[in-house]
Design a protein around this motif. Structure first.
Motif, PDB file in Angstrom:
ATOM      1  N   THR A  17       0.855  -1.184   0.000  1.00 12.75           N
ATOM      2  CA  THR A  17       0.000   0.000   0.000  1.00 12.75           C
ATOM      3  C   THR A  17       0.893   1.237   0.000  1.00 12.75           C
ATOM      4  OG1 THR A  17      -0.055   0.189   2.400  1.00 12.75           O
ATOM      5  CG2 THR A  17      -1.741  -1.214   1.378  1.00 12.75           C
ATOM      6  N   LYS A  18       0.309   2.376  -0.312  1.00 15.44           N
ATOM      7  CA  LYS A  18       1.085   3.614  -0.309  1.00 15.44           C
ATOM      8  C   LYS A  18       1.592   3.932   1.096  1.00 15.44           C
ATOM      9  CE  LYS A  18      -0.969   5.801  -4.329  1.00 15.44           C
ATOM     10  NZ  LYS A  18      -1.668   6.978  -4.865  1.00 15.44           N
ATOM     11  N   ALA A  19       0.772   3.651   2.109  1.00 13.55           N
ATOM     12  CA  ALA A  19       1.187   3.916   3.491  1.00 13.55           C
ATOM     13  C   ALA A  19       2.380   3.036   3.871  1.00 13.55           C
ATOM     14  CB  ALA A  19       0.027   3.674   4.442  1.00 13.55           C
ATOM     15  N   ASP A  20       2.326   1.753   3.503  1.00 15.51           N
ATOM     16  CA  ASP A  20       3.443   0.852   3.788  1.00 15.51           C
ATOM     17  C   ASP A  20       4.686   1.262   3.006  1.00 15.51           C
ATOM     18  OD1 ASP A  20       1.972  -0.665   5.555  1.00 15.51           O
ATOM     19  OD2 ASP A  20       1.445  -2.208   4.072  1.00 15.51           O
ATOM     20  N   SER A  21       4.496   1.690   1.767  1.00 19.57           N
ATOM     21  CA  SER A  21       5.620   2.131   0.940  1.00 19.57           C
ATOM     22  C   SER A  21       6.273   3.367   1.539  1.00 19.57           C
ATOM     23  CB  SER A  21       5.153   2.434  -0.484  1.00 19.57           C
ATOM     24  OG  SER A  21       4.653   1.273  -1.090  1.00 19.57           O
ATOM     25  N   GLU A  22       5.459   4.282   2.045  1.00 22.15           N
ATOM     26  CA  GLU A  22       6.019   5.495   2.651  1.00 22.15           C
ATOM     27  C   GLU A  22       6.785   5.148   3.924  1.00 22.15           C
ATOM     28  OE1 GLU A  22       4.795  10.046   3.859  1.00 22.15           O
ATOM     29  OE2 GLU A  22       3.236   8.659   3.219  1.00 22.15           O
ATOM     30  N   ARG A  23       6.272   4.234   4.730  1.00 22.68           N
ATOM     31  CA  ARG A  23       6.982   3.807   5.941  1.00 22.68           C
ATOM     32  C   ARG A  23       8.302   3.124   5.574  1.00 22.68           C
ATOM     33  NH1 ARG A  23       1.783   2.900   7.963  1.00 22.68           N
ATOM     34  NH2 ARG A  23       1.754   0.716   7.360  1.00 22.68           N
ATOM     35  N   ALA A  24       8.287   2.315   4.530  1.00 23.55           N
ATOM     36  CA  ALA A  24       9.507   1.638   4.087  1.00 23.55           C
ATOM     37  C   ALA A  24      10.543   2.650   3.606  1.00 23.55           C
ATOM     38  CB  ALA A  24       9.183   0.644   2.971  1.00 23.55           C
ATOM     39  N   LEU A  25      10.099   3.642   2.851  1.00 26.34           N
ATOM     40  CA  LEU A  25      11.010   4.674   2.358  1.00 26.34           C
ATOM     41  C   LEU A  25      11.591   5.480   3.514  1.00 26.34           C
ATOM     42  CD1 LEU A  25      12.348   6.168   0.023  1.00 26.34           C
ATOM     43  CD2 LEU A  25      10.301   7.592  -0.142  1.00 26.34           C
ATOM     44  N   LYS A  26      10.745   5.851   4.476  1.00 21.58           N
ATOM     45  CA  LYS A  26      11.228   6.594   5.647  1.00 21.58           C
ATOM     46  C   LYS A  26      12.212   5.745   6.447  1.00 21.58           C
ATOM     47  CE  LYS A  26       7.410   9.795   6.322  1.00 21.58           C
ATOM     48  NZ  LYS A  26       6.299  10.216   7.187  1.00 21.58           N
ATOM     49  N   GLY A  27      11.939   4.462   6.567  1.00 23.95           N
ATOM     50  CA  GLY A  27      12.849   3.562   7.262  1.00 23.95           C
ATOM     51  C   GLY A  27      14.192   3.466   6.562  1.00 23.95           C
ATOM     52  N   PHE A  28      14.165   3.356   5.248  1.00 26.32           N
ATOM     53  CA  PHE A  28      15.395   3.303   4.457  1.00 26.32           C
ATOM     54  C   PHE A  28      16.200   4.580   4.639  1.00 26.32           C
ATOM     55  CE2 PHE A  28      17.465   4.595   0.482  1.00 26.32           C
ATOM     56  CZ  PHE A  28      18.441   3.612   0.390  1.00 26.32           C
ATOM     57  N   MET A  29      15.528   5.718   4.513  1.00 27.93           N
ATOM     58  CA  MET A  29      16.230   7.000   4.636  1.00 27.93           C
ATOM     59  C   MET A  29      16.817   7.161   6.032  1.00 27.93           C
ATOM     60  SD  MET A  29      13.857   9.496   2.166  1.00 27.93           S
ATOM     61  CE  MET A  29      13.280  10.387   3.536  1.00 27.93           C
ATOM     62  N   GLY A  30      16.071   6.775   7.060  1.00 29.99           N
ATOM     63  CA  GLY A  30      16.565   6.871   8.426  1.00 29.99           C
ATOM     64  C   GLY A  30      17.778   5.987   8.666  1.00 29.99           C
ATOM     65  N   ALA A  31      17.746   4.780   8.121  1.00 30.50           N
ATOM     66  CA  ALA A  31      18.864   3.856   8.280  1.00 30.50           C
ATOM     67  C   ALA A  31      20.112   4.378   7.573  1.00 30.50           C
ATOM     68  CB  ALA A  31      18.487   2.477   7.741  1.00 30.50           C
ATOM     69  N   VAL A  32      19.945   4.909   6.370  1.00 32.08           N
ATOM     70  CA  VAL A  32      21.081   5.458   5.624  1.00 32.08           C
ATOM     71  C   VAL A  32      21.643   6.679   6.351  1.00 32.08           C
ATOM     72  CG1 VAL A  32      21.780   6.603   3.479  1.00 32.08           C
ATOM     73  CG2 VAL A  32      20.374   4.543   3.389  1.00 32.08           C
ATOM     74  N   GLN A  33      20.769   7.574   6.814  1.00 35.55           N
ATOM     75  CA  GLN A  33      21.224   8.765   7.534  1.00 35.55           C
ATOM     76  C   GLN A  33      21.982   8.381   8.791  1.00 35.55           C
ATOM     77  OE1 GLN A  33      17.644  11.029   8.170  1.00 35.55           O
ATOM     78  NE2 GLN A  33      17.473  11.607   6.027  1.00 35.55           N
ATOM     79  N   ALA A  35      23.614   5.570   9.450  1.00 32.44           N
ATOM     80  CA  ALA A  35      24.898   4.959   9.110  1.00 32.44           C
ATOM     81  C   ALA A  35      25.907   6.019   8.669  1.00 32.44           C
ATOM     82  CB  ALA A  35      24.713   3.919   8.009  1.00 32.44           C
ATOM     83  N   LEU A  36      25.459   6.965   7.849  1.00 32.98           N
ATOM     84  CA  LEU A  36      26.365   8.012   7.374  1.00 32.98           C
ATOM     85  C   LEU A  36      26.807   8.918   8.517  1.00 32.98           C
ATOM     86  CD1 LEU A  36      24.704   8.962   3.970  1.00 32.98           C
ATOM     87  CD2 LEU A  36      26.754   7.586   4.346  1.00 32.98           C
ATOM     88  N   LYS A  37      25.904   9.175   9.453  1.00 35.83           N
ATOM     89  CA  LYS A  37      26.246  10.016  10.599  1.00 35.83           C
ATOM     90  C   LYS A  37      27.342   9.368  11.436  1.00 35.83           C
ATOM     91  CE  LYS A  37      24.124  12.963  13.994  1.00 35.83           C
ATOM     92  NZ  LYS A  37      22.881  13.535  14.461  1.00 35.83           N
ATOM     93  N   LYS A  38      27.321   8.024  11.529  1.00 38.61           N
ATOM     94  CA  LYS A  38      28.348   7.297  12.261  1.00 38.61           C
ATOM     95  C   LYS A  38      29.651   7.205  11.465  1.00 38.61           C
ATOM     96  CE  LYS A  38      26.075   3.523  13.090  1.00 38.61           C
ATOM     97  NZ  LYS A  38      25.699   2.181  13.556  1.00 38.61           N
ATOM     98  N   GLY A  39      29.632   7.596  10.194  1.00 45.58           N
ATOM     99  CA  GLY A  39      30.826   7.525   9.354  1.00 45.58           C
ATOM    100  C   GLY A  39      30.919   6.256   8.538  1.00 45.58           C
ATOM    101  N   ASP A  40      29.879   5.435   8.581  1.00 42.04           N
ATOM    102  CA  ASP A  40      29.868   4.188   7.810  1.00 42.04           C
ATOM    103  C   ASP A  40      29.553   4.459   6.342  1.00 42.04           C
ATOM    104  OD1 ASP A  40      30.329   2.825  10.156  1.00 42.04           O
ATOM    105  OD2 ASP A  40      28.236   2.289  10.464  1.00 42.04           O
ATOM    106  N   ARG A  41      29.835   3.476   5.525  1.00 41.26           N
ATOM    107  CA  ARG A  41      29.503   3.532   4.101  1.00 41.26           C
ATOM    108  C   ARG A  41      28.325   2.593   3.869  1.00 41.26           C
ATOM    109  NH1 ARG A  41      33.332   3.481  -0.882  1.00 41.26           N
ATOM    110  NH2 ARG A  41      31.974   2.551  -2.423  1.00 41.26           N
ATOM    111  N   VAL A  42      27.385   3.003   3.030  1.00 42.26           N
ATOM    112  CA  VAL A  42      26.220   2.178   2.716  1.00 42.26           C
ATOM    113  C   VAL A  42      26.342   1.737   1.265  1.00 42.26           C
ATOM    114  CG1 VAL A  42      23.701   2.105   2.565  1.00 42.26           C
ATOM    115  CG2 VAL A  42      24.805   3.452   4.361  1.00 42.26           C
TER     116      VAL A  42
END
Length: 90
Positions: A17-33, A35-42
């Motif tokens: 669903t669009k709601a699930d897709s938006e949650r997945a996208l927000k989760g992805f962006m949060g995880a990438v942010q 990791a990058l804040k810690k200095g890791d590479r994604v």
């Protein structure tokens, strides 16, 4: 493509669903942010990799006045496309 168009495309491709897709996208962006804040590479094989690079302090010029200004050092996010993504674009 903006965020809402991307959510629509994810929903269409995945069958979520669009709601699930938006949650997945927000989760992805949060995880990438996080990791990058810690200095890791994604790295996403076939898609590309996100990394953080340090930009040194430097001097620049104000284009209106021509006066020299100091530009502070900062961290910048870089994205390098993977070979599979680059091949699909070309």
């Amino acid at each position: 493509m903006n965020k809402s168009e991307l959510v629509d495309a994810i929903a269409a491709e995945s069958g979520l669903t669009k709601a699930d897709s938006e949650r997945a996208l927000k989760g992805f962006m949060g995880a990438v942010q996080g990791a990058l804040k810690k200095g890791d590479r994604v790295s996403l094989v076939g898609f590309g990799s996100f990394s953080v690079s340090k930009r040194a302090a430097r001097e620049g010029r104000n284009p209106q006045t021509g006066k020299t200004i100091k530009i502070a050092a900062k961290n910048v996010v870089k994205f390098k496309a993977g070979s599979e993504l680059a091949d699909k674009v070309n």
